[in-house]
Write an enzyme that holds these catalytic residues in place. Structure first.
Site, PDB file in Angstrom:
ATOM      1  N   ASP A  60       0.852  -1.186   0.000  1.00  0.00           N
ATOM      2  CA  ASP A  60       0.000   0.000   0.000  1.00  0.00           C
ATOM      3  C   ASP A  60       0.893   1.243   0.000  1.00  0.00           C
ATOM      4  OD1 ASP A  60      -1.649   2.194   0.680  1.00  0.00           O
ATOM      5  OD2 ASP A  60      -3.076   0.843   1.648  1.00  0.00           O
ATOM      6  N   TYR A 150      -7.077  16.303  -5.789  1.00  0.00           N
ATOM      7  CA  TYR A 150      -6.265  15.678  -6.844  1.00  0.00           C
ATOM      8  C   TYR A 150      -5.330  16.703  -7.478  1.00  0.00           C
ATOM      9  CZ  TYR A 150      -4.927  12.921 -10.916  1.00  0.00           C
ATOM     10  OH  TYR A 150      -4.198  12.244 -11.871  1.00  0.00           O
ATOM     11  N   LYS A 154      -1.196  16.751  -7.366  1.00  0.00           N
ATOM     12  CA  LYS A 154      -0.307  16.660  -8.522  1.00  0.00           C
ATOM     13  C   LYS A 154       0.577  17.903  -8.642  1.00  0.00           C
ATOM     14  CE  LYS A 154      -1.291  12.532  -9.807  1.00  0.00           C
ATOM     15  NZ  LYS A 154      -0.274  11.479  -9.719  1.00  0.00           N
ATOM     16  N   THR A 185      -7.085   4.692 -19.180  1.00  0.00           N
ATOM     17  CA  THR A 185      -6.760   3.683 -18.158  1.00  0.00           C
ATOM     18  C   THR A 185      -7.987   3.470 -17.265  1.00  0.00           C
ATOM     19  OG1 THR A 185      -6.099   5.161 -16.360  1.00  0.00           O
ATOM     20  CG2 THR A 185      -4.413   4.682 -18.041  1.00  0.00           C
TER      21      THR A 185
HETATM   22  P1  NAP Z   1      -4.973   3.184 -12.771  1.00  0.00           P
HETATM   23  O1  NAP Z   1      -5.026   2.288 -13.951  1.00  0.00           O
HETATM   24  O2  NAP Z   1      -6.159   3.315 -11.904  1.00  0.00           O
HETATM   25  O3  NAP Z   1      -3.718   2.758 -11.903  1.00  0.00           O
HETATM   26  C1  NAP Z   1      -3.488   3.285 -10.622  1.00  0.00           C
HETATM   27  C2  NAP Z   1      -2.494   2.375  -9.950  1.00  0.00           C
HETATM   28  O4  NAP Z   1      -2.193   2.881  -8.661  1.00  0.00           O
HETATM   29  C3  NAP Z   1      -3.030   0.966  -9.783  1.00  0.00           C
HETATM   30  O5  NAP Z   1      -2.015   0.061 -10.121  1.00  0.00           O
HETATM   31  C4  NAP Z   1      -3.364   0.889  -8.318  1.00  0.00           C
HETATM   32  O6  NAP Z   1      -3.218  -0.444  -7.849  1.00  0.00           O
HETATM   33  C5  NAP Z   1      -2.301   1.818  -7.741  1.00  0.00           C
HETATM   34  N1  NAP Z   1      -2.689   2.327  -6.428  1.00  0.00           N
HETATM   35  C6  NAP Z   1      -3.722   3.150  -6.112  1.00  0.00           C
HETATM   36  N2  NAP Z   1      -3.760   3.359  -4.797  1.00  0.00           N
HETATM   37  C7  NAP Z   1      -2.728   2.653  -4.267  1.00  0.00           C
HETATM   38  C8  NAP Z   1      -2.245   2.454  -2.958  1.00  0.00           C
HETATM   39  N3  NAP Z   1      -2.821   3.033  -1.887  1.00  0.00           N
HETATM   40  N4  NAP Z   1      -1.154   1.667  -2.791  1.00  0.00           N
HETATM   41  C9  NAP Z   1      -0.575   1.070  -3.846  1.00  0.00           C
HETATM   42  N5  NAP Z   1      -0.978   1.218  -5.113  1.00  0.00           N
HETATM   43  C10 NAP Z   1      -2.056   1.993  -5.312  1.00  0.00           C
HETATM   44  O7  NAP Z   1      -4.616   4.661 -13.226  1.00  0.00           O
HETATM   45  P2  NAP Z   1      -3.492   5.285 -14.158  1.00  0.00           P
HETATM   46  O8  NAP Z   1      -4.197   6.220 -15.038  1.00  0.00           O
HETATM   47  O9  NAP Z   1      -2.608   4.264 -14.735  1.00  0.00           O
HETATM   48  O10 NAP Z   1      -2.699   6.165 -13.080  1.00  0.00           O
HETATM   49  C11 NAP Z   1      -1.304   6.115 -12.917  1.00  0.00           C
HETATM   50  C12 NAP Z   1      -0.820   7.503 -12.529  1.00  0.00           C
HETATM   51  O11 NAP Z   1      -1.053   8.408 -13.607  1.00  0.00           O
HETATM   52  C13 NAP Z   1      -1.538   8.088 -11.313  1.00  0.00           C
HETATM   53  O12 NAP Z   1      -0.595   8.761 -10.497  1.00  0.00           O
HETATM   54  C14 NAP Z   1      -2.500   9.089 -11.937  1.00  0.00           C
HETATM   55  O13 NAP Z   1      -2.850  10.123 -11.062  1.00  0.00           O
HETATM   56  C15 NAP Z   1      -1.660   9.574 -13.108  1.00  0.00           C
HETATM   57  N6  NAP Z   1      -2.425  10.218 -14.165  1.00  0.00           N
HETATM   58  C16 NAP Z   1      -3.354   9.525 -14.878  1.00  0.00           C
HETATM   59  C17 NAP Z   1      -4.080  10.170 -15.864  1.00  0.00           C
HETATM   60  C18 NAP Z   1      -5.133   9.461 -16.681  1.00  0.00           C
HETATM   61  O14 NAP Z   1      -5.938  10.115 -17.360  1.00  0.00           O
HETATM   62  N7  NAP Z   1      -5.185   8.128 -16.667  1.00  0.00           N
HETATM   63  C19 NAP Z   1      -3.829  11.533 -16.140  1.00  0.00           C
HETATM   64  C20 NAP Z   1      -2.868  12.203 -15.401  1.00  0.00           C
HETATM   65  C21 NAP Z   1      -2.170  11.539 -14.414  1.00  0.00           C
HETATM   66  P3  NAP Z   1      -4.224  -1.085  -6.751  1.00  0.00           P
HETATM   67  O15 NAP Z   1      -5.593  -0.658  -7.116  1.00  0.00           O
HETATM   68  O16 NAP Z   1      -3.976  -2.549  -6.868  1.00  0.00           O
HETATM   69  O17 NAP Z   1      -3.776  -0.549  -5.442  1.00  0.00           O
END
Ligand code: NAP
Length: 257
Positions: A60, A150, A154, A185
């Site tokens: 976590d 959020y 960031k 995602t």
């Molecule tokens: P995602 O598919 O929901 O992945 C998020 C990941 O974070 C999952 O692997 C999740 O795994 C892990 N996570 C969440 N809470 C956690 C915790 N407490 N401990 C350990 N792991 C945790 O989303 P994503 O889009 O790939 O996001 C990855 C990063 O990109 C994030 O920082 C997000 O803010 C950033 N981002 C995404 C977007 C977008 O549009 N997708 C845009 C800008 C920035 P578990 O659920 O198994 O814990």
């Protein structure tokens, strides 16, 4: 020859989305990859796909002891660390006037406290020339309603990366930030292709390139920052957002024709 031959990478949130795309890409480029997350089922599926080059650790991101555990597992399995991709993150609505303290603090804990303590845990094991990559967001500066926690988290990541770059420069460790825009995602909570397509038809209109990004496109920027190709890049940000941050008025919603 791979761009990450002989390197060991820790990727938090490596069982989904951008983190999983990066895990596959880093492994394809020769790295040994340790992924973390909380969900044991998706961790196992991801680990199976990574094969002998991967290791999944349930951890976590809000718990510094968990970060220590993940780092210890990486060091034991692969002997040291060269890359930390502190990618785990969550999004949750936190409108002013209707937000509970617990959810506001949870967003900050996962998105800000998590990366800091991940880096701190990795520090004793990072080899010279190591690369740390944090994940910001185009929403840090977009004034997106309902996203105080959020967006603040960031913005904090981007600020924190500059401090870490300063603190770790004497050891030759680079710290940079990849700043995604809207990326396809699971974070968007859409469970069907139709739902995702509908979201894209709305969101795409505010993105100059008129579409969502793919997680692989963000992973490629992370690969660049992880590899020696970016050996003189320190304290920098790379946006992967189709122009949403740098050129927002080029979005389809503003076009005359
Ligand atoms: P995602 O598919 O929901 O992945 C998020 C990941 O974070 C999952 O692997 C999740 O795994 C892990 N996570 C969440 N809470 C956690 C915790 N407490 N401990 C350990 N792991 C945790 O989303 P994503 O889009 O790939 O996001 C990855 C990063 O990109 C994030 O920082 C997000 O803010 C950033 N981002 C995404 C977007 C977008 O549009 N997708 C845009 C800008 C920035 P578990 O659920 O198994 O814990």
């Amino acid at each position: 020859m791979g761009k990450l031959d002989g390197k060991v990478a820790l990727i938090t949130g490596g069982n989904s989305g951008i983190g999983f795309a990066a895990a596959k890409l880093f492994a394809a480029e020769g790295a040994k990859v340790v992924i973390t997350g909380r969900n044991s089922a998706t961790l196992q599926t991801a680990a199976e796909e990574l094969g002998a080059n991967g290791l999944a650790v349930q951890a976590d991101a809000t718990d510094p002891a968990s970060a220590d555990k993940a780092v210890a597992a990486a060091v034991e399995a692969f002997d040291g660390l060269d890359i930390v991709f502190a990618n785990a993150g969550i999004v949750a609505p936190t409108p002013v006037g209707g937000t509970e303290l617990a959810i506001f603090e949870e967003v900050l804990k996962v998105n800000v406290t998590g990366p800091f303590f991940t880096v701190q845990a990795a520090l004793p094991h990072l080899r010279a020339g190591a690369s740390v990559i944090l994940v910001g967001s185009v929403l840090a500066n977009a004034g997106s309603p309902g996203r105080s926690a959020y967006s603040a988290s960031k913005g904090a990541v981007s600020s924190m990366a500059k401090v870490l770059a300063a603190e770790l420069s004497p050891r030759g460790i680079r710290v940079n930030t990849v700043v995604p825009g809207a990326t396809r995602t699971p974070i968007w909570g859409q469970t069907t292709a139709e739902g995702m397509a509908q979201l894209e038809s709305v969101l795409g209109r505010s993105i100059p390139l008129n579409r969502l990004g793919e997680p692989e496109e963000v992973a490629k920027a992370a690969l660049f920052l992880a590899s020696d190709d970016s050996s003189f890049i320190q304290g920098a940000e790379i946006s992967v957002d189709g122009g949403a941050g740098g050129s927002p008025l080029g979005a389809p919603i503003y076009r005359q024709s």
